[in-house]
Motif scaffolding. Structure first.
Motif, PDB file in Angstrom:
ATOM      1  N   MET A  37      13.673  47.303 -27.254  1.00 20.71           N
ATOM      2  CA  MET A  37      12.719  46.963 -26.206  1.00 20.71           C
ATOM      3  C   MET A  37      11.751  48.119 -25.985  1.00 20.71           C
ATOM      4  O   MET A  37      12.141  49.288 -25.978  1.00 20.71           O
ATOM      5  CB  MET A  37      13.522  46.687 -24.919  1.00 20.71           C
ATOM      6  CG  MET A  37      12.811  45.947 -23.844  1.00 20.71           C
ATOM      7  SD  MET A  37      14.022  45.622 -22.511  1.00 20.71           S
ATOM      8  CE  MET A  37      12.949  44.807 -21.332  1.00 20.71           C
ATOM      9  N   ARG A  38      10.492  47.821 -25.797  1.00 22.65           N
ATOM     10  CA  ARG A  38       9.519  48.870 -25.509  1.00 22.65           C
ATOM     11  C   ARG A  38       9.869  49.531 -24.184  1.00 22.65           C
ATOM     12  O   ARG A  38      10.220  48.864 -23.208  1.00 22.65           O
ATOM     13  CB  ARG A  38       8.100  48.308 -25.439  1.00 22.65           C
ATOM     14  CG  ARG A  38       7.576  47.714 -26.721  1.00 22.65           C
ATOM     15  CD  ARG A  38       6.057  47.522 -26.633  1.00 22.65           C
ATOM     16  NE  ARG A  38       5.644  46.926 -25.369  1.00 22.65           N
ATOM     17  CZ  ARG A  38       5.582  45.627 -25.136  1.00 22.65           C
ATOM     18  NH1 ARG A  38       5.934  44.766 -26.094  1.00 22.65           N
ATOM     19  NH2 ARG A  38       5.181  45.163 -23.960  1.00 22.65           N
ATOM     20  N   SER A  39       9.761  50.856 -24.132  1.00 20.22           N
ATOM     21  CA  SER A  39      10.105  51.571 -22.899  1.00 20.22           C
ATOM     22  C   SER A  39       9.225  51.139 -21.739  1.00 20.22           C
ATOM     23  O   SER A  39       9.668  51.119 -20.589  1.00 20.22           O
ATOM     24  CB  SER A  39       9.982  53.079 -23.122  1.00 20.22           C
ATOM     25  OG  SER A  39       8.664  53.417 -23.520  1.00 20.22           O
ATOM     26  N   SER A  40       7.981  50.766 -22.033  1.00 18.06           N
ATOM     27  CA  SER A  40       7.075  50.332 -20.968  1.00 18.06           C
ATOM     28  C   SER A  40       7.450  48.963 -20.425  1.00 18.06           C
ATOM     29  O   SER A  40       7.042  48.601 -19.316  1.00 18.06           O
ATOM     30  CB  SER A  40       5.632  50.296 -21.489  1.00 18.06           C
ATOM     31  OG  SER A  40       5.526  49.406 -22.596  1.00 18.06           O
ATOM     32  N   LEU A  41       8.208  48.193 -21.186  1.00 16.46           N
ATOM     33  CA  LEU A  41       8.610  46.853 -20.743  1.00 16.46           C
ATOM     34  C   LEU A  41       9.866  46.886 -19.885  1.00 16.46           C
ATOM     35  O   LEU A  41      10.075  46.027 -19.033  1.00 16.46           O
ATOM     36  CB  LEU A  41       8.830  45.955 -21.970  1.00 16.46           C
ATOM     37  CG  LEU A  41       9.142  44.478 -21.702  1.00 16.46           C
ATOM     38  CD1 LEU A  41       8.010  43.806 -20.932  1.00 16.46           C
ATOM     39  CD2 LEU A  41       9.393  43.750 -23.023  1.00 16.46           C
ATOM     40  N   ARG A  42      10.712  47.883 -20.092  1.00 16.95           N
ATOM     41  CA  ARG A  42      11.958  47.949 -19.332  1.00 16.95           C
ATOM     42  C   ARG A  42      11.667  48.128 -17.839  1.00 16.95           C
ATOM     43  O   ARG A  42      10.885  48.987 -17.462  1.00 16.95           O
ATOM     44  CB  ARG A  42      12.822  49.122 -19.805  1.00 16.95           C
ATOM     45  CG  ARG A  42      13.259  49.058 -21.248  1.00 16.95           C
ATOM     46  CD  ARG A  42      13.968  50.344 -21.618  1.00 16.95           C
ATOM     47  NE  ARG A  42      14.205  50.445 -23.044  1.00 16.95           N
ATOM     48  CZ  ARG A  42      14.215  51.583 -23.717  1.00 16.95           C
ATOM     49  NH1 ARG A  42      14.011  52.732 -23.073  1.00 16.95           N
ATOM     50  NH2 ARG A  42      14.442  51.599 -25.013  1.00 16.95           N
ATOM     51  N   ASP A  43      12.326  47.336 -17.025  1.00 17.53           N
ATOM     52  CA  ASP A  43      12.247  47.536 -15.586  1.00 17.53           C
ATOM     53  C   ASP A  43      13.599  48.019 -15.075  1.00 17.53           C
ATOM     54  O   ASP A  43      14.540  48.223 -15.854  1.00 17.53           O
ATOM     55  CB  ASP A  43      11.769  46.274 -14.868  1.00 17.53           C
ATOM     56  CG  ASP A  43      12.732  45.093 -15.045  1.00 17.53           C
ATOM     57  OD1 ASP A  43      13.828  45.285 -15.617  1.00 17.53           O
ATOM     58  OD2 ASP A  43      12.391  43.981 -14.604  1.00 17.53           O
ATOM     59  N   VAL A  44      13.731  48.195 -13.773  1.00 18.32           N
ATOM     60  CA  VAL A  44      14.981  48.741 -13.231  1.00 18.32           C
ATOM     61  C   VAL A  44      16.137  47.772 -13.435  1.00 18.32           C
ATOM     62  O   VAL A  44      17.303  48.188 -13.546  1.00 18.32           O
ATOM     63  CB  VAL A  44      14.797  49.092 -11.739  1.00 18.32           C
ATOM     64  CG1 VAL A  44      14.691  47.836 -10.868  1.00 18.32           C
ATOM     65  CG2 VAL A  44      15.929  49.977 -11.239  1.00 18.32           C
ATOM     66  N   VAL A  45      15.843  46.468 -13.518  1.00 17.12           N
ATOM     67  CA  VAL A  45      16.903  45.478 -13.784  1.00 17.12           C
ATOM     68  C   VAL A  45      17.508  45.719 -15.161  1.00 17.12           C
ATOM     69  O   VAL A  45      18.721  45.592 -15.354  1.00 17.12           O
ATOM     70  CB  VAL A  45      16.345  44.046 -13.666  1.00 17.12           C
ATOM     71  CG1 VAL A  45      17.411  43.020 -14.051  1.00 17.12           C
ATOM     72  CG2 VAL A  45      15.848  43.784 -12.250  1.00 17.12           C
ATOM     73  N   THR A  46      16.667  46.081 -16.129  1.00 16.01           N
ATOM     74  CA  THR A  46      17.155  46.365 -17.482  1.00 16.01           C
ATOM     75  C   THR A  46      18.161  47.517 -17.453  1.00 16.01           C
ATOM     76  O   THR A  46      19.255  47.424 -18.019  1.00 16.01           O
ATOM     77  CB  THR A  46      15.985  46.739 -18.411  1.00 16.01           C
ATOM     78  OG1 THR A  46      14.893  45.847 -18.207  1.00 16.01           O
ATOM     79  CG2 THR A  46      16.417  46.687 -19.866  1.00 16.01           C
ATOM     80  N   TRP A  47      17.792  48.592 -16.800  1.00 21.21           N
ATOM     81  CA  TRP A  47      18.678  49.757 -16.720  1.00 21.21           C
ATOM     82  C   TRP A  47      19.948  49.426 -15.941  1.00 21.21           C
ATOM     83  O   TRP A  47      21.057  49.789 -16.366  1.00 21.21           O
ATOM     84  CB  TRP A  47      17.938  50.921 -16.050  1.00 21.21           C
ATOM     85  CG  TRP A  47      16.849  51.511 -16.899  1.00 21.21           C
ATOM     86  CD1 TRP A  47      15.531  51.130 -16.917  1.00 21.21           C
ATOM     87  CD2 TRP A  47      16.962  52.571 -17.850  1.00 21.21           C
ATOM     88  NE1 TRP A  47      14.831  51.891 -17.824  1.00 21.21           N
ATOM     89  CE2 TRP A  47      15.680  52.787 -18.409  1.00 21.21           C
ATOM     90  CE3 TRP A  47      18.023  53.367 -18.284  1.00 21.21           C
ATOM     91  CZ2 TRP A  47      15.429  53.760 -19.369  1.00 21.21           C
ATOM     92  CZ3 TRP A  47      17.779  54.352 -19.240  1.00 21.21           C
ATOM     93  CH2 TRP A  47      16.504  54.535 -19.776  1.00 21.21           C
ATOM     94  N   ASN A  48      19.790  48.746 -14.811  1.00 21.29           N
ATOM     95  CA  ASN A  48      20.964  48.398 -14.006  1.00 21.29           C
ATOM     96  C   ASN A  48      21.927  47.497 -14.763  1.00 21.29           C
ATOM     97  O   ASN A  48      23.151  47.619 -14.652  1.00 21.29           O
ATOM     98  CB  ASN A  48      20.528  47.702 -12.712  1.00 21.29           C
ATOM     99  CG  ASN A  48      19.852  48.642 -11.745  1.00 21.29           C
ATOM    100  OD1 ASN A  48      19.903  49.859 -11.914  1.00 21.29           O
ATOM    101  ND2 ASN A  48      19.223  48.100 -10.726  1.00 21.29           N
ATOM    102  N   THR A  49      21.367  46.563 -15.551  1.00 21.02           N
ATOM    103  CA  THR A  49      22.204  45.640 -16.320  1.00 21.02           C
ATOM    104  C   THR A  49      23.032  46.390 -17.358  1.00 21.02           C
ATOM    105  O   THR A  49      24.230  46.129 -17.514  1.00 21.02           O
ATOM    106  CB  THR A  49      21.329  44.576 -17.006  1.00 21.02           C
ATOM    107  OG1 THR A  49      20.599  43.849 -16.013  1.00 21.02           O
ATOM    108  CG2 THR A  49      22.190  43.603 -17.810  1.00 21.02           C
TER     109      THR A  49
END
Length: 468
Positions: free
Chosen positions: A166-178
């Motif tokens: 996934m592009r780093s610019s596309l990741r949101d906080v939900v991505t990290w939390n998941t």
């Protein structure tokens, strides 16, 4: 897909539909729309369809959708959402395949993808996900849904592969939390902490999302599991520096961490300064934490405070089975026999919580620690349900150090355990106790009895060998 326009004459009816009516009101509005000749209006029909879907009235939604003379992408998406919420994955896929190509949006693809993930069909979900990428219809929602599906299935390797892709610019906080929650639930808190460190190291990049209360609660829980209390305290400091208001979940995680590292005062400070009234999970954490730290009297006092708070403020934090396990364990570890007996006696008549095997196990432990082996045996014999291996094992553990009377109790408990589960080590542990007392005749007899019982359990006649 063309933008919709809403005629003025239909605005009042549309507002009524969106006003969260009940089931009967929705059907009445549907009938009114038909009488006014507005049933064919795609905006009104879709609004009703969405309401039916949210309330789980799938038959009403399906009939309305089938009767619509004209459907646009929003109507298709509303029906897809209704099917997805009802777990009708195959029907949702068939409807998606029937959709005109120009009506398919990222929401359409995401709905089908989420349906497959909920159903545990990750192969089909991945096919839809890759197809959405080729169709240039993917979004952060589809990436997160696919990652979440892998995390819930325990496939962290596949989840990490998508995360890295996934592009780093596309990741949101939900991505990290998941990802962090996935590692934590898989039993790998160290990986969750490493993911958190990676997120925090990128905070200088404006495209990197800022951590939320969910992020902090996850990493604090991970710190408590691995015993990294230094990092946990640093995270708590960061929460204050970010002026983040802890919710009940984050407060609970912080309290649990401080209790586990023995810092009771910090845990109680968080509890007392919670911005909202503590829920049952927070009360249970406080009671259990005080008990683990040898403050049984304070645990009982906290329980009484919870009851008084419920009575005065009509709170929903009523004690449950978990509360009483924590409470009785606290009494056991602090030697509060009278308090434990009283609390156990009032469980069902006062609080409506029926004692289960776990509560009987706590009481057996409490009585045995106080040297009241006879009362513990009597309690086990009078249980309304058959005692399980944990209750009997607790009795067996304490009886070993109670002389000849304890030996008889141990033998009785071990036999009951063997009747429940021949694979339970407690049944065989009795042989070791006989051996420590040099009662070799008892050792031989006990092992013979277990061997015969095992043979019967496997459908063999005791004393006979099986020929091949």
């Amino acid at each position: 897909m063309q933008p919709r326009t809403i005629p003025r004459g239909r605005a009042a009816l549309l507002r009524a539909i969106a006003g969260r009516p009940g089931c009967r009101e929705e059907q009445a509005l549907h009938c009114l729309a038909c009488k006014l000749g507005l049933a064919s209006d795609v905006v009104l029909a879709t609004a009703l369809l969405a309401r039916y879907g949210k309330r789980g009235l799938l038959a009403h939604a399906q009939r309305l959708f089938d009767e619509m003379p004209r459907r646009d992408g929003i109507a298709y998406n509303a029906m897809l959402a209704a099917l997805g919420a009802s777990g009708r994955t195959a029907d949702a896929r068939r409807l998606f395949d029937r959709m005109p190509e120009h009506d398919r949006t990222a929401a359409s693809w995401n709905t089908v993808l989420t349906c497959y993930c909920r159903a545990g069909d990750l192969v089909s979900a991945r096919d839809v996900f890759e197809a959405s990428l080729r169709a240039k219809m993917s979004s952060v929602v589809s990436w997160n849904a696919m990652i979440d599906g892998y995390c819930k299935a325990g496939r962290m390797d596949a989840a990490r592969e998508l995360f890295d892709r996934m592009r780093s610019s596309l990741r949101d906080v939900v991505t990290w939390n998941t990802m962090m929650a996935g590692y934590l639930h898989r039993g790998d808190p160290a990986a969750a902490i490493a993911m958190f460190r990676q997120l925090m190291q990128r905070q200088d990049d404006q495209r990197t999302p800022r951590p939320t209360a969910v992020t902090m609660a996850t990493v604090v829980t991970a710190c408590a599991q691995v015993g990294d209390f230094a990092l946990g305290r640093a995270v708590h400091l960061s929460i204050r520096q970010l002026r983040m208001t802890p919710d009940a979940v984050l407060s609970n995680a912080l309290m649990d961490m401080y209790f586990k590292c023995g810092n009771v005062d910090h845990a109680l400070e968080i509890f007392k300064t919670m911005p909202a009234a503590p829920n049952l999970f927070c009360w249970n954490t406080v009671i259990a934490g005080l008990g683990r730290n040898g403050r049984g009297e304070d645990a009982v006092r906290a329980f009484r405070n919870m009851i008084d708070t419920n009575r005065v403020k009509r709170s929903e934090a009523r004690p449950d089975a978990v509360t009483f396990v924590a409470l009785l364990s606290a009494c056991s570890h602090s030697g509060l026999v009278a308090e434990g007996r009283g609390l156990f006696a009032e469980m069902l008549p006062v609080h409506g919580v029926a004692p289960a095997a776990e509560h009987y196990g706590c009481m057996v432990d409490l009585l045995c620690r106080a040297g009241q082996l006879g009362d513990a045996v009597q309690l086990v014999r009078t249980m309304p349900v058959r005692p399980n291996a944990k209750v009997l094992g607790c009795l067996l553990l304490h009886a070993r150090s109670s002389g000849e009377d304890g030996l008889r109790v141990s033998e009785w408990a071990a036999k009951r355990i063997a009747e429940l589960d021949l694979r339970d080590g407690a049944a065989y542990g009795l042989s070791n106790m006989f051996a420590s007392l040099q009662r070799w005749d008892h050792v031989e007899r006990h092992r013979s009895e277990l061997a015969n019982a095992a043979a019967v359990a496997h459908g063999k006649e005791p004393g006979r060998t099986t020929t091949v």
